[in-house]
Design a protein around this motif. Structure first.
Motif, PDB file in Angstrom:
ATOM      1  N   UNK A  39      -7.818   2.061  -8.705  1.00 30.65           N
ATOM      2  CA  UNK A  39      -7.409   2.562  -7.392  1.00 30.65           C
ATOM      3  C   UNK A  39      -6.183   3.441  -7.556  1.00 30.65           C
ATOM      4  N   UNK A  40      -6.079   4.430  -6.691  1.00 31.85           N
ATOM      5  CA  UNK A  40      -4.985   5.391  -6.745  1.00 31.85           C
ATOM      6  C   UNK A  40      -4.471   5.652  -5.334  1.00 31.85           C
ATOM      7  N   UNK A  41      -3.148   5.714  -5.192  1.00 35.08           N
ATOM      8  CA  UNK A  41      -2.555   6.092  -3.914  1.00 35.08           C
ATOM      9  C   UNK A  41      -2.588   7.612  -3.804  1.00 35.08           C
ATOM     10  N   UNK A  42      -3.102   8.111  -2.709  1.00 38.55           N
ATOM     11  CA  UNK A  42      -3.246   9.545  -2.471  1.00 38.55           C
ATOM     12  C   UNK A  42      -2.207   9.927  -1.441  1.00 38.55           C
ATOM     13  N   UNK A  43      -1.004  10.271  -1.917  1.00 39.99           N
ATOM     14  CA  UNK A  43       0.115  10.523  -1.009  1.00 39.99           C
ATOM     15  C   UNK A  43       1.234  11.261  -1.733  1.00 39.99           C
ATOM     16  N   UNK A 103       1.436  17.259  -6.688  1.00 40.95           N
ATOM     17  CA  UNK A 103       1.505  15.801  -6.768  1.00 40.95           C
ATOM     18  C   UNK A 103       0.294  15.070  -6.196  1.00 40.95           C
ATOM     19  N   UNK A 104      -0.626  15.793  -5.587  1.00 37.92           N
ATOM     20  CA  UNK A 104      -1.835  15.149  -5.064  1.00 37.92           C
ATOM     21  C   UNK A 104      -3.105  15.834  -5.570  1.00 37.92           C
ATOM     22  N   UNK A 105      -3.278  17.105  -5.226  1.00 40.53           N
ATOM     23  CA  UNK A 105      -4.526  17.813  -5.511  1.00 40.53           C
ATOM     24  C   UNK A 105      -4.791  17.923  -7.018  1.00 40.53           C
ATOM     25  N   UNK A 154     -17.148   8.246  -4.602  1.00 42.05           N
ATOM     26  CA  UNK A 154     -15.887   7.511  -4.700  1.00 42.05           C
ATOM     27  C   UNK A 154     -15.555   6.890  -3.347  1.00 42.05           C
ATOM     28  N   UNK A 155     -14.760   5.840  -3.373  1.00 44.30           N
ATOM     29  CA  UNK A 155     -14.398   5.089  -2.181  1.00 44.30           C
ATOM     30  C   UNK A 155     -13.064   5.604  -1.635  1.00 44.30           C
ATOM     31  N   UNK A 156     -12.999   5.834  -0.335  1.00 43.38           N
ATOM     32  CA  UNK A 156     -11.761   6.253   0.322  1.00 43.38           C
ATOM     33  C   UNK A 156     -11.367   5.160   1.303  1.00 43.38           C
ATOM     34  N   UNK A 157     -10.158   4.676   1.170  1.00 40.43           N
ATOM     35  CA  UNK A 157      -9.643   3.640   2.061  1.00 40.43           C
ATOM     36  C   UNK A 157      -8.314   4.097   2.658  1.00 40.43           C
ATOM     37  N   UNK A 158      -7.975   3.526   3.797  1.00 39.19           N
ATOM     38  CA  UNK A 158      -6.702   3.870   4.441  1.00 39.19           C
ATOM     39  C   UNK A 158      -5.539   3.213   3.727  1.00 39.19           C
ATOM     40  N   UNK A 159      -4.445   3.941   3.685  1.00 38.49           N
ATOM     41  CA  UNK A 159      -3.194   3.472   3.101  1.00 38.49           C
ATOM     42  C   UNK A 159      -2.117   4.000   4.038  1.00 38.49           C
ATOM     43  N   UNK A 160      -1.445   3.124   4.721  1.00 37.11           N
ATOM     44  CA  UNK A 160      -0.525   3.574   5.769  1.00 37.11           C
ATOM     45  C   UNK A 160       0.873   3.028   5.525  1.00 37.11           C
ATOM     46  N   UNK A 161       1.847   3.939   5.546  1.00 38.48           N
ATOM     47  CA  UNK A 161       3.266   3.569   5.470  1.00 38.48           C
ATOM     48  C   UNK A 161       3.886   3.821   6.838  1.00 38.48           C
ATOM     49  N   UNK A 162       4.605   2.871   7.387  1.00 41.50           N
ATOM     50  CA  UNK A 162       5.148   3.023   8.741  1.00 41.50           C
ATOM     51  C   UNK A 162       6.194   4.129   8.878  1.00 41.50           C
ATOM     52  N   UNK A 163       6.821   4.565   7.782  1.00 43.50           N
ATOM     53  CA  UNK A 163       7.851   5.599   7.920  1.00 43.50           C
ATOM     54  C   UNK A 163       7.274   6.931   8.408  1.00 43.50           C
ATOM     55  N   UNK A 164       5.953   7.107   8.309  1.00 44.34           N
ATOM     56  CA  UNK A 164       5.337   8.343   8.776  1.00 44.34           C
ATOM     57  C   UNK A 164       5.070   8.334  10.277  1.00 44.34           C
ATOM     58  N   UNK A 165       5.128   7.170  10.901  1.00 50.14           N
ATOM     59  CA  UNK A 165       4.924   7.090  12.347  1.00 50.14           C
ATOM     60  C   UNK A 165       6.101   7.781  13.024  1.00 50.14           C
ATOM     61  N   UNK A 166       5.826   8.782  13.837  1.00 45.94           N
ATOM     62  CA  UNK A 166       6.843   9.593  14.521  1.00 45.94           C
ATOM     63  C   UNK A 166       7.777  10.329  13.572  1.00 45.94           C
ATOM     64  N   UNK A 167       7.362  10.542  12.323  1.00 45.85           N
ATOM     65  CA  UNK A 167       8.174  11.312  11.383  1.00 45.85           C
ATOM     66  C   UNK A 167       8.215  12.771  11.826  1.00 45.85           C
TER      67      UNK A 167
END
Length: 104
Positions: A6-10, A22-24, A85-98
């Protein structure tokens, strides 16, 4: 034995980094290697970060990019899905209202 990859895509958690560098590009390398060997991975897609980047791009903020990072992200995620490939959500709260400030 099973091995789960698994890999974090961020970008980095503080908003620094470059979508292409850093992503693509690293994900292209990983996916190419995995596809060549029939390996399937899970990408944990940071949805809130993507939404904030897309909002900035839509407002005309190019964030220093000369190519559309949103199109590149969408194309890569769609291609990874099409290749099984499998895509799943990964959410960090600091992006909410960033918001975009001081170049990040």
């Amino acid at each position: 034995m099973n091995l789960i990859l698994s890999f974090d895509y961020e970008l980095f958690g503080d908003g620094t980094g470059d979508v292409f560098t850093h992503m693509i590009e690293p994900t292209n390398a990983i996916l190419s290697m995995c596809d060549a060997h029939g390996i399937k991975i899970t990408l944990f897609f940071e949805m809130l970060e993507y939404i904030r980047l897309k909002e900035e791009w839509s407002k005309g903020n190019r964030m220093g990019y000369t190519s559309d990072p949103i199109e590149a992200i969408e194309r890569q995620i769609q291609q990874a899905t099409a290749n099984g490939h499998d895509i799943q959500l990964h959410i960090h709260p600091q992006w909410y209202n960033a918001s975009f400030k001081e170049g990040r």
